[in-house]
Design an enzyme around this catalytic site. Structure first.
Site, PDB file in Angstrom:
ATOM      1  N   HIS A   1       9.460  -3.528   3.222  1.00 54.90           N
ATOM      2  CA  HIS A   1       9.000  -3.709   1.840  1.00 54.90           C
ATOM      3  C   HIS A   1      10.194  -3.949   0.904  1.00 54.90           C
ATOM      4  CE1 HIS A   1       5.606  -1.000   3.317  1.00 54.90           C
ATOM      5  NE2 HIS A   1       4.965  -2.081   2.895  1.00 54.90           N
TER       6      HIS A   1
ATOM      7  N   MET B   1       0.845  -1.194   0.000  1.00 51.58           N
ATOM      8  CA  MET B   1       0.000   0.000   0.000  1.00 51.58           C
ATOM      9  C   MET B   1       0.887   1.254   0.000  1.00 51.58           C
ATOM     10  SD  MET B   1      -3.469  -0.877   2.005  1.00 51.58           S
ATOM     11  CE  MET B   1      -2.920  -0.587   3.675  1.00 51.58           C
TER      12      MET B   1
ATOM     13  N   GLN C   1      -2.846 -12.271   7.961  1.00 53.68           N
ATOM     14  CA  GLN C   1      -3.075 -11.934   6.546  1.00 53.68           C
ATOM     15  C   GLN C   1      -2.431 -12.979   5.627  1.00 53.68           C
ATOM     16  OE1 GLN C   1      -2.741  -7.890   4.678  1.00 53.68           O
ATOM     17  NE2 GLN C   1      -0.720  -8.560   4.075  1.00 53.68           N
TER      18      GLN C   1
HETATM   19  O1  PAF Z   1      -0.156  -5.807   3.671  1.00 53.30           O
HETATM   20  C1  PAF Z   1      -0.552  -4.894   2.927  1.00 53.30           C
HETATM   21  O2  PAF Z   1       0.140  -3.899   2.684  1.00 53.30           O
HETATM   22  C2  PAF Z   1      -1.922  -4.994   2.297  1.00 53.30           C
HETATM   23  O3  PAF Z   1      -2.833  -5.597   3.151  1.00 53.30           O
HETATM   24  C3  PAF Z   1      -1.923  -5.675   0.919  1.00 53.30           C
HETATM   25  C4  PAF Z   1      -1.477  -7.128   1.014  1.00 53.30           C
HETATM   26  C5  PAF Z   1      -0.995  -4.930  -0.028  1.00 53.30           C
HETATM   27  C6  PAF Z   1      -3.323  -5.668   0.323  1.00 53.30           C
HETATM   28  O4  PAF Z   1      -3.807  -4.377   0.169  1.00 53.30           O
END
Ligand code: PAF
Length: 283
Positions: free
Chosen positions: A37, A30, A155
């Protein structure tokens, strides 16, 4: 590094790479990128020759009163950081490209059960939003492999189950949480903290480690361990959502046979809601 905003654009490029016999990895984000990241991008190059990163602040996974409007959007800075990491393509679709129809009418992907506990219990609809956008992104990008951080343990589990249930042809790779030097898990939302909150924040991870140590030393009264950790964190100023000892494989409560654990915690510290976890085996 190429940057595209349309589904047609990303499909065309990835199809060309596939025709050339190249493997394509995908890192969905995001934005407001941090070293966690960028570590996913580096790891992605160990799985494929080309790496696509998406930046899309997904309205469908934010609840009412959450920070969708104020979520930090830093596309130009992110784009420079990705180019410096040699990412092959940045896919940054607009909301209308991702959801051309009204969001209330959007087809959704739901992974029942796992989506309704822990973070799903306090953020109803959140994991439906995540599963839906990740499924759409997989269909748009058509990667061979996709990488996710283990900080978002639940997640990752939702995504693995979705991929398995829907037989999506994507390999899912989980990558270790990247931490600040004091143990705080990196997060795009850490910037919301005041200096005082930032000083306290590492206590969340410290409490997870302390609880793991107690379990490694033989403590098995999970409810007492959870209550103690919750109390310590509350006294330090955290508003604890949950501090929970679970089975690593499916997040169910542990039983006498359990050897593989994950301790998960979510707590508000001022504005941000911090999440973290430690997975470990007693074998
Ligand atoms: O972890 C995240 O940044 C978000 O939940 C994702 C996997 C990009 C989905 O919008």
């Amino acid at each position: 590094m190429k940057r595209v905003q349309t589904v047609a654009g990303v499909r065309e490029q990835v199809a060309k790479w596939h025709r050339d016999g190249l493997r394509v990895a995908f890192v969905p984000t995001m934005g407001n990128l941090h070293d966690g990241h960028l570590a996913l991008v580096d790891a992605a190059f160990r799985h494929a020759e080309r790496v696509v990163v998406s930046i899309f602040v997904n309205p469908l996974q934010f609840g009412q009163g959450e920070d969708f409007d104020s979520y930090p959007r830093t596309l130009e800075e992110d784009s420079r950081a990705l180019a410096a990491r040699d990412a092959s393509l940045l896919f940054a679709p607009a909301v209308e490209e991702m959801y051309p129809r009204p969001q209330s009418l959007q087809t959704r992907v739901e992974v029942p059960g796992i989506s309704d506990i822990l973070c799903g219990a306090s953020r109803p609809g959140h994991f439906v939003g995540v599963a839906t956008v990740v499924c759409k992104l997989f269909n748009m990008v058509q990667p061979d492999v996709a990488l996710f951080g283990e900080k978002d343990y639940q997640q990752l589990m939702v995504i693995r189950l979705m991929v398995s249930d829907l037989a999506l042809p994507v390999e899912i790779v989980g990558c270790p949480t990247v931490r600040e030097s004091d143990g705080l898990a990196m997060s795009s939302r850490n910037g919301y903290m005041t200096a005082n909150e930032r000083r306290k924040a590492p206590q969340l991870h410290a409490m997870l480690e302390e609880t793991r140590t107690a379990m490694q030393q033989g403590e098995r009264d999970y409810a007492a361990l959870e209550a103690r950790a919750t109390g310590v964190l509350a006294s330090a100023g955290f508003n604890v959502d949950y501090f929970s000892i679970r089975q690593a494989r499916d997040l169910s409560p542990p039983d006498d046979e359990t050897r593989d654990f994950v301790i998960l915690a979510a707590a508000k510290l001022g504005t941000p809601r911090l999440i973290d976890n430690i997975a470990f085996s007693l074998d």
